[in-house]
Structure formats: C-alpha cells, structure tokens
Design an enzyme around this catalytic site. Structure first.
Site, PDB file in Angstrom:
ATOM      1  NE  ARG A 160      21.283  48.167  41.949  1.00 20.72           N
ATOM      2  CZ  ARG A 160      20.852  47.210  41.130  1.00 20.72           C
ATOM      3  NH1 ARG A 160      21.694  46.651  40.282  1.00 20.72           N
ATOM      4  NH2 ARG A 160      19.593  46.793  41.165  1.00 20.72           N
ATOM      5  CG  HIS A 164      13.656  45.086  47.736  1.00 23.09           C
ATOM      6  ND1 HIS A 164      14.516  44.703  46.719  1.00 23.09           N
ATOM      7  CD2 HIS A 164      14.255  46.131  48.365  1.00 23.09           C
ATOM      8  CE1 HIS A 164      15.588  45.493  46.730  1.00 23.09           C
ATOM      9  NE2 HIS A 164      15.454  46.357  47.719  1.00 23.09           N
ATOM     10  CG  ASP A 175      18.374  48.248  47.273  1.00 25.21           C
ATOM     11  OD1 ASP A 175      17.393  48.085  46.522  1.00 25.21           O
ATOM     12  OD2 ASP A 175      18.846  49.368  47.540  1.00 25.21           O
ATOM     13  NE  ARG A 176      21.444  52.190  44.861  1.00 24.12           N
ATOM     14  CZ  ARG A 176      21.260  52.330  43.547  1.00 24.12           C
ATOM     15  NH1 ARG A 176      20.305  51.653  42.941  1.00 24.12           N
ATOM     16  NH2 ARG A 176      22.025  53.130  42.828  1.00 24.12           N
ATOM     17  CD1 TRP A 229      15.799  52.367  41.102  1.00 30.37           C
ATOM     18  CD2 TRP A 229      16.897  51.806  39.231  1.00 30.37           C
ATOM     19  NE1 TRP A 229      16.494  51.208  41.348  1.00 30.37           N
ATOM     20  CE2 TRP A 229      17.172  50.849  40.231  1.00 30.37           C
ATOM     21  CE3 TRP A 229      17.453  51.659  37.970  1.00 30.37           C
ATOM     22  CZ2 TRP A 229      18.015  49.751  39.982  1.00 30.37           C
ATOM     23  CZ3 TRP A 229      18.282  50.565  37.729  1.00 30.37           C
ATOM     24  CH2 TRP A 229      18.564  49.623  38.736  1.00 30.37           C
ATOM     25  CE1 TYR A 245      18.066  54.079  43.424  1.00 29.24           C
ATOM     26  CE2 TYR A 245      18.829  55.142  45.441  1.00 29.24           C
ATOM     27  CZ  TYR A 245      18.170  54.106  44.803  1.00 29.24           C
ATOM     28  OH  TYR A 245      17.629  53.085  45.544  1.00 29.24           O
TER      29      TYR A 245
END
Length: 305
Positions: A119, A284, A115-116, A161, A222
């Site tokens: 990134r 997820h 997830d984050r 988001w 975000y």
C-alpha cells in the site's frame, strides 16, 4: 547502528535519518547488499524487513537491494500520533522511503511491497512517479477497492482491519493484555504453510510487537488506511490519476485476497500501464512460504527494462 544484521547476515544494517515534514528527522532502519539497479523491499504487518531474508539475498545477486522498516515498525522511528492520522498515512510513509533511497544515492528505483508495504508502494508510485520505475505488489488489492467491496466474508477473515481502527486506546489496551497471543493468532492466519513463519522470525516480530509504541503505530497505520488514505485515493479518482509504471501483482492462491478478488483486474482498474498478475500456491506470506518462487518471479519482472 551500522553493521551486520542477524536475520540477513549478508546485508549491512544501518539507521538513516530522513527529513520528516513538520517534525524532527525520522530514523529508518534499512539493510543493504548487492550491486546493480536499485530495488526497495517493503514489508507488511506485523513483519519487519527481516521477512525478506530468503528473497533479498537472491535478488542481491543482480540488484542493489534495500530492505527497510516502515515508520512505526521494526526498528524505525515511531512518530507521535495526530488526530487526522496523517503521521501514518501511506503518503507520509512513502515519502520516508523515497528520502531513504535518495540518502543512499538512488533517485529512481523499483519497489516491491508486501501487505502494508504494498500500500505504501502504491502511494509512492502515484506521488513520486519519477522515482518509481517498476512496482510489484504482493497479496493485496488496492485499499479503496477492498473497503468498497467489503462483505461478511472479508470482514470475518480480515477482522483486524476493523478492530485496529477503533479509537485509541481501546485496541492498544486490549493487545497489551495479550500481546503474544494476538500476534501468534494473526501470524497463524496469514500462513497456509506449516512452519511459517519460522520460529526465529516469529520471535523477531514479537520483540517489536512488545514495544507499546509499535502497537500504537500499527493502529495508527490502519486508522489512516480507513480515513486519510481513502481521502487521498478519492482525490486520485476524481483527478483521473493512474499508475504510470509497469505493475506486477503476485498473490497467494490459498489466501483471502486470491479467494475474494480478481487481483490482477483490480490493479488494471487503477493503472494506465501494463499489469502482470500471477497466483502462487501459498497463503498471504509469499516471501516466507515460497521464497524461491517469489524471488524468481520478482527477478524476472525487475530485470525487464
């Protein structure tokens, strides 16, 4: 603090201060165990490093494992916000983790991000190619790709988001009025497996989410993703910068990312190295829903040299 960590009892938790450009040192909470080649595990939202509690011990049988809280999350430091959201850019978050690993004696390592955290790991591999040996990303497509291909279904499924990026203090104030309800609804939407997250993990995530500075940092994370992170991605595209290390993409076959994207193909679009991809039969939260299968696939990939 230094000592055992309750949710990863075979690991030693410590607070490591790392240099923070333009400000005082930043505290990063990390849990470590094992021996062998180093591997950094990075969590997503709204998790902490505890999300790896069933995967990390297995990996620690073959690797030196570091599971860390991202800046703004868990028990890591939560620096002030800024108008350009630079403090919570993936570039800044990646730099923290590279400095953490160096402080622990690891100048090069593999990184696994969910997830984050995925990134952050993506940005780390671009900005610090000499540090990152291999990259595994769990249940994400590249940020720029997901924004560019946004449609009604994605916006509906991933509404946060677009909610969390609203100007402060609107989302922070609204979450403060229903913190537990918001978090529980978010966690229910992430998992396709009954009983996940486990109650004690859900309580841990709620403990952190009850800190207003955590919620502020989450919103800034975000906001950065929708602004400065996209600027960094656009610069990479203009300059032809691609990932230069092997990539493993894993995703939940019953989750939004797997439903809406050809995940492996999206990573091949931004990579100049080999990309492996595979769906697991879950939602997820791969590392919590199917920890054994996730650990086995990661172990296989990380062992390649």
């Amino acid at each position: 603090m230094t000592g055992p960590t309750t949710l990863l009892p075979s690991f030693t938790a410590s607070d490591v201060e790392v240099a923070a450009d333009g400000g005082p040192p930043l505290r990063i909470r990390a849990a470590t165990a094992g021996s062998g080649p180093p591997v950094l595990l990075l969590h997503g939202h709204p998790q902490t490093h505890a999300t790896w509690r069933e995967v990390a011990p297995r990996l620690a049988e073959r690797f030196t494992v570091v599971a860390a809280d991202l800046r703004g999350y868990g028990d890591s430091g939560k620096p002030p916000s800024d108008g350009a959201h630079l403090a919570y850019s993936k570039r800044a978050m990646a730099r923290d983790q590279v400095r953490l690993m160096r402080a622990l004696g690891h100048t090069s390592f593999a990184v696994v991000g969910h997830d984050r955290g995925g990134r952050v790991a993506h940005r780390m591999a671009l900005d610090h190619p000499d540090a990152v040996e291999r990259l595994a990303v769990l249940d994400i497509a590249p940020t720029a790709t997901m924004y560019a291909r946004t449609d009604r279904e994605f916006a509906t499924r991933y509404f946060w988001w677009f909610f969390l990026i609203q100007p402060a203090p609107l989302p922070e104030t609204m979450i403060a009025g229903a913190t537990e309800e918001f978090l529980q609804a978010h966690l229910r939407g992430q998992s396709a497996t009954g009983g996940v997250p486990a109650p004690d993990l859900a309580r841990e995530y709620l403990r952190c989410y009850r800190d207003p500075d955590t919620v502020r940092a989450v919103c800034e994370d975000y906001r950065a993703a929708a602004t400065v992170d996209l600027e960094h991605d656009a610069a990479d595209a203009r300059e032809g910068r691609l990932l230069r290390r092997p990539v493993l993409a894993l995703w939940g076959g019953r989750g939004t990312v797997g439903r809406l994207y050809d995940v492996a193909a999206t990573w091949r679009e931004v990579s100049g190295a080999a990309v492996q991809g595979e769906a697991l039969d879950c939602g997820h939260l791969l590392q919590e829903e199917l920890p054994e299968a996730t650990a086995a696939r990661l172990e296989e990939f990380l062992a390649l040299r």
